[in-house]
Design a protein around this motif. Structure first.
Motif, mmCIF file in Angstrom:
data_model
loop_
_atom_site.group_PDB
_atom_site.id
_atom_site.type_symbol
_atom_site.label_atom_id
_atom_site.label_comp_id
_atom_site.label_asym_id
_atom_site.label_seq_id
_atom_site.Cartn_x
_atom_site.Cartn_y
_atom_site.Cartn_z
ATOM 1 N N GLY A 1 0.801 -1.401 0.046
ATOM 2 C CA GLY A 1 0.163 0.166 0.186
ATOM 3 C C GLY A 1 0.927 1.245 -0.053
ATOM 4 N N GLN A 2 1.993 1.178 1.083
ATOM 5 C CA GLN A 2 2.910 2.279 1.168
ATOM 6 C C GLN A 2 2.718 2.628 -0.432
ATOM 7 N N GLN A 3 3.899 1.495 -1.207
ATOM 8 C CA GLN A 3 4.982 1.791 -2.594
ATOM 9 C C GLN A 3 3.744 2.385 -3.880
ATOM 10 N N THR A 4 2.167 1.951 -3.636
ATOM 11 C CA THR A 4 1.322 2.004 -4.653
ATOM 12 C C THR A 4 0.591 4.228 -4.277
ATOM 13 N N PHE A 5 1.145 4.116 -3.581
ATOM 14 C CA PHE A 5 -0.137 5.525 -3.631
ATOM 15 C C PHE A 5 1.589 6.174 -2.796
ATOM 16 N N ILE A 6 2.561 6.329 -2.573
ATOM 17 C CA ILE A 6 4.121 7.007 -2.405
ATOM 18 C C ILE A 6 3.528 8.275 -3.520
ATOM 19 N N SER A 7 3.273 7.890 -4.700
ATOM 20 C CA SER A 7 3.464 8.944 -5.571
ATOM 21 C C SER A 7 2.208 10.162 -4.915
ATOM 22 N N ASP A 8 1.763 9.630 -4.388
ATOM 23 C CA ASP A 8 1.151 11.232 -3.648
ATOM 24 C C ASP A 8 1.805 12.258 -3.642
ATOM 25 N N PHE A 9 2.383 11.969 -3.045
ATOM 26 C CA PHE A 9 4.176 13.021 -2.547
ATOM 27 C C PHE A 9 5.447 13.060 -2.806
ATOM 28 N N SER A 10 5.488 12.098 -3.247
ATOM 29 C CA SER A 10 6.858 12.319 -4.555
ATOM 30 C C SER A 10 6.604 12.695 -5.323
ATOM 31 N N ASP A 11 5.732 13.034 -6.182
ATOM 32 C CA ASP A 11 5.298 13.202 -7.268
ATOM 33 C C ASP A 11 4.769 14.549 -7.733
ATOM 34 N N ALA A 12 4.349 14.950 -6.543
ATOM 35 C CA ALA A 12 3.195 16.086 -6.344
ATOM 36 C C ALA A 12 3.754 17.362 -7.006
ATOM 37 N N VAL A 13 3.141 17.865 -7.373
ATOM 38 C CA VAL A 13 2.931 19.363 -7.342
ATOM 39 C C VAL A 13 3.254 20.434 -6.668
ATOM 40 N N PRO A 14 4.465 21.294 -5.992
ATOM 41 C CA PRO A 14 4.509 21.611 -4.779
ATOM 42 C C PRO A 14 3.362 23.257 -4.814
ATOM 43 N N SER A 15 3.424 23.334 -3.337
ATOM 44 C CA SER A 15 2.366 25.161 -3.762
ATOM 45 C C SER A 15 4.198 25.893 -3.756
ATOM 46 N N TRP A 16 3.234 26.905 -4.139
ATOM 47 C CA TRP A 16 4.231 28.440 -4.801
ATOM 48 C C TRP A 16 3.998 29.646 -4.083
ATOM 49 N N HIS A 17 4.435 30.437 -4.133
ATOM 50 C CA HIS A 17 4.412 32.047 -3.591
ATOM 51 C C HIS A 17 4.753 32.847 -4.451
ATOM 52 N N CYS A 18 4.108 34.152 -4.718
ATOM 53 C CA CYS A 18 4.898 34.995 -5.540
ATOM 54 C C CYS A 18 5.720 36.483 -4.456
ATOM 55 N N THR A 19 7.179 36.426 -5.831
ATOM 56 C CA THR A 19 7.990 36.598 -4.499
ATOM 57 C C THR A 19 8.593 38.995 -4.422
ATOM 58 N N ASP A 20 7.657 38.816 -4.941
ATOM 59 C CA ASP A 20 6.967 40.042 -4.955
ATOM 60 C C ASP A 20 6.276 40.431 -4.978
ATOM 61 N N PHE A 21 6.261 41.564 -3.519
ATOM 62 C CA PHE A 21 4.109 41.855 -3.147
ATOM 63 C C PHE A 21 3.560 42.506 -3.462
ATOM 64 N N SER A 22 4.894 43.229 -4.765
ATOM 65 C CA SER A 22 4.036 44.833 -5.212
ATOM 66 C C SER A 22 3.612 44.484 -6.571
ATOM 67 N N ASN A 23 4.153 42.866 -7.131
ATOM 68 C CA ASN A 23 3.313 42.786 -8.914
ATOM 69 C C ASN A 23 2.313 41.695 -9.017
ATOM 70 N N GLN A 24 1.833 43.118 -9.317
ATOM 71 C CA GLN A 24 0.085 42.701 -8.674
ATOM 72 C C GLN A 24 -0.340 41.396 -9.854
ATOM 73 N N THR A 25 0.919 41.249 -11.212
ATOM 74 C CA THR A 25 0.698 40.331 -12.642
ATOM 75 C C THR A 25 0.782 38.784 -12.020
ATOM 76 N N CYS A 26 1.417 38.702 -10.927
ATOM 77 C CA CYS A 26 1.831 37.324 -10.606
ATOM 78 C C CYS A 26 0.451 36.898 -9.205
ATOM 79 N N TYR A 27 0.239 37.922 -8.981
ATOM 80 C CA TYR A 27 -0.733 37.198 -7.758
ATOM 81 C C TYR A 27 -2.383 37.301 -8.449
ATOM 82 N N SER A 28 -2.554 37.715 -9.723
ATOM 83 C CA SER A 28 -3.632 37.309 -10.295
ATOM 84 C C SER A 28 -3.210 36.363 -11.680
ATOM 85 N N SER A 29 -2.083 36.008 -11.948
ATOM 86 C CA SER A 29 -2.025 34.565 -12.641
ATOM 87 C C SER A 29 -2.336 33.377 -11.313
#
Length: 517
Positions: A58-86
């Motif tokens: 069971g562990q090896q069958t579903f391990i890709s849920d975490f090892s292959d997941a697309v991580p969360s991200w954030h904008c590096t410039d708080f004033s960049n509205q283009t980034c926050y709207s994308s």
């Protein structure tokens, strides 16, 4: 004037046929059943040891849920509205955004796959199930021929675990996918060996408990992953493979020395002395002799079958009734398996924390597993499969209809679909072991499980499409499952019937039951 009443009634004739058959060849299942009923401590330990392999599977069958997941991200410039709207960082420059966690936490960020083809991102998970599919066809028949249940369980579990450990040292997505393929190739027969060995070691009175243990360990394996991944958050994804593979390798060593071979299989191979020794070890209070077992069965021509390791597969394909059952069971497994694995592998699209998603989905499978003894004791196999399968399919279709406008309702219905598909799959796995005799049981059950693995090959691609419209995916799941579930009409009911040893014995029982009905 002659009377029209028959000299022998239908019930008397049926009883006579059964008596004659019993005189010609006693049932090995009934003989062993008489000695192993009661389920003592030794049998309990054997079932636990065998079923533990399901946890690592069971562990090896579903391990890709975490090892292959697309991580969360954030904008590096708080004033960049283009980034926050994308909503798509692929439309931004590398200086405008960054991962929330270190890049090494997932293969996607580690190898810069985030803006690559969805086929590449889903390749490792699909490779694992392709390997499982091929492994099931090439390895399973070894358990019915010269290798046996115990050795195949040991070799496949050890191979899967070793490949998982080596996977931690992958240098690119192609090497990673190749190792996942080999890992899937080995694990293909683990579930089959666990289900069949547990069934053959226990008596009918303890069958409910035995059948629950294996599935429960598989669910616990899936349930343990969120905890391991959560404790490992921010660390390299490679650690996840190391933490899950090393305990599995240790288990394999323990299992090799303490797990016993199936007495039924040993008898079918003409190895009565070994079977007697194992039975006396499991039930030390009863004195079982070789002569008792020899009078209860006709051994296979093991010299001929040793030369042809695919003899059991040939038996399945040459007999029309067996092929009909096999194809129907495989169709059922494909439909139910696609929804079951799809709900697990697609939890990232549910719209909330992935650790919570996997935990909740895995937790819901436990009640469905605990419900299994009650279901198989009180209800017919066919009606149970139909009820759970249709309920799962309907819930999936409801998810597609309501769309993402009612997100909470969609999540609830998707979890309900996962619950019902798990229940249907568990009943199906028990059902399949009862449909075929001992001489081909592993081969038939493995073919069924490979059909289950065929659906998840396409799930990663469907999940990639779900990022845009997951309603389509739910609709596909529900339609496929409901379409496949009606193939159960081609299978006979097995509730309350004893297991058969040989193909001829199975045919005799089927003909007698058909005549009586």
């Amino acid at each position: 004037m002659a009377t029209s009443a028959p000299l022998i009634s239908k019930s008397q004739l049926s009883s006579g046929i059964e008596t004659l058959d019993h005189q010609e060849q006693h049932s090995l299942d009934d003989t062993i059943e008489k000695y192993i009923e009661g389920f003592g401590p030794a049998q309990y330990l054997q079932v636990i040891l065998v079923s533990l392999a399901f946890l690592f599977d069971g562990q090896q069958t579903f391990i890709s849920d975490f090892s292959d997941a697309v991580p969360s991200w954030h904008c590096t410039d708080f004033s960049n509205q283009t980034c926050y709207s994308s909503s798509n960082f692929c439309n931004l420059s590398n200086t405008e955004w960054a991962w929330d966690e270190p890049a090494s936490s997932s293969i996607v960020s580690d190898w810069a796959l985030e803006c690559g083809s969805s086929v590449i991102v889903g390749l490792p998970a699909s490779s694992y199930f392709v390997g499982s599919l091929i492994g099931g066809f090439t390895l399973a028949t070894l358990a019915d021929s010269w290798l046996g249940r115990k050795k195949l369980l040991f070799l496949t579990c050890l191979g899967m675990s070793t490949m998982a450990l080596i996977t931690a040292f992958s240098t690119n997505v192609w090497m990673y996918s190749g190792l996942r393929f080999v890992s899937g190739l080995f694990r293909a027969s683990i579930g089959t060996c666990v289900v069949v060995m547990s069934t053959e070691m226990a008596g009918k009175k303890s069958g409910g408990f035995v059948r629950v243990v294996g599935f429960l360990f598989f669910a616990l394996g899936a349930l343990s992953l969120p905890l391991i991944a959560y404790l490992n958050r921010g660390s390299p994804w490679r650690y996840l493979y190391i933490y899950t593979s090393i305990p599995a390798i240790v288990y394999c060593i323990i299992a090799y020395f303490f797990v016993s071979e199936s007495p039924r299989w040993l008898c079918m191979r003409g190895r009565e002395a070994e079977a007697v020794a194992i039975l006396n070890k499991m039930v030390p209070t009863k004195n079982i002799s070789s002569s008792i077992l020899k009078s209860a069965y006709k051994p296979l021509d093991h010299e001929q079958s040793n030369l042809d390791i695919y003899s059991s597969m040939k038996s399945l394909l040459e007999r029309r009734w067996a092929l009909k059952r096999l194809l129907a069971a495989m169709t059922l497994g494909f439909g139910v398996g696609m929804v079951y694995y799809g709900m697990f592998l697609g939890v990232g699209s549910l719209g909330f924390n992935i650790y919570l998603s996997v935990t909740l989905t895995a937790s819901l499978t436990i009640p469905s597993i605990l419900l299994l003894p009650y279901v198989i004791e009180r209800f017919n196999r066919r009606s149970s499969v139909v009820a759970f399968g249709i309920a799962s399919g309907v819930c999936s279709i409801v998810c597609a209809i309501i769309g993402e406008e009612l997100k909470t309702v969609q999540i609830i219905m998707s979890l309900a679909s996962a619950f019902c598909s798990c229940a249907a799959l568990n009943v199906l796995q028990i059902y399949t072991t009862e449909l075929f005799p001992t001489c081909v049981r592993i081969s038939a059950t493995s073919m069924f499980r490979q059909a289950i693995n065929f659906g998840p090959i396409f799930v990663p691609l469907l999940v990639s499409a779900a990022r845009r419209n997951n309603s389509v995916v739910y609709g596909v799941f529900g339609s496929v499952e409901i379409s496949c579930i009606f193939f159960v009409i081609f299978l006979p009911e097995t509730r309350g019937l004893s297991l058969s040893n040989a193909m001829d014995e199975q045919e005799k029982k089927d003909n007698a039951n058909a005549y009586v009905s």
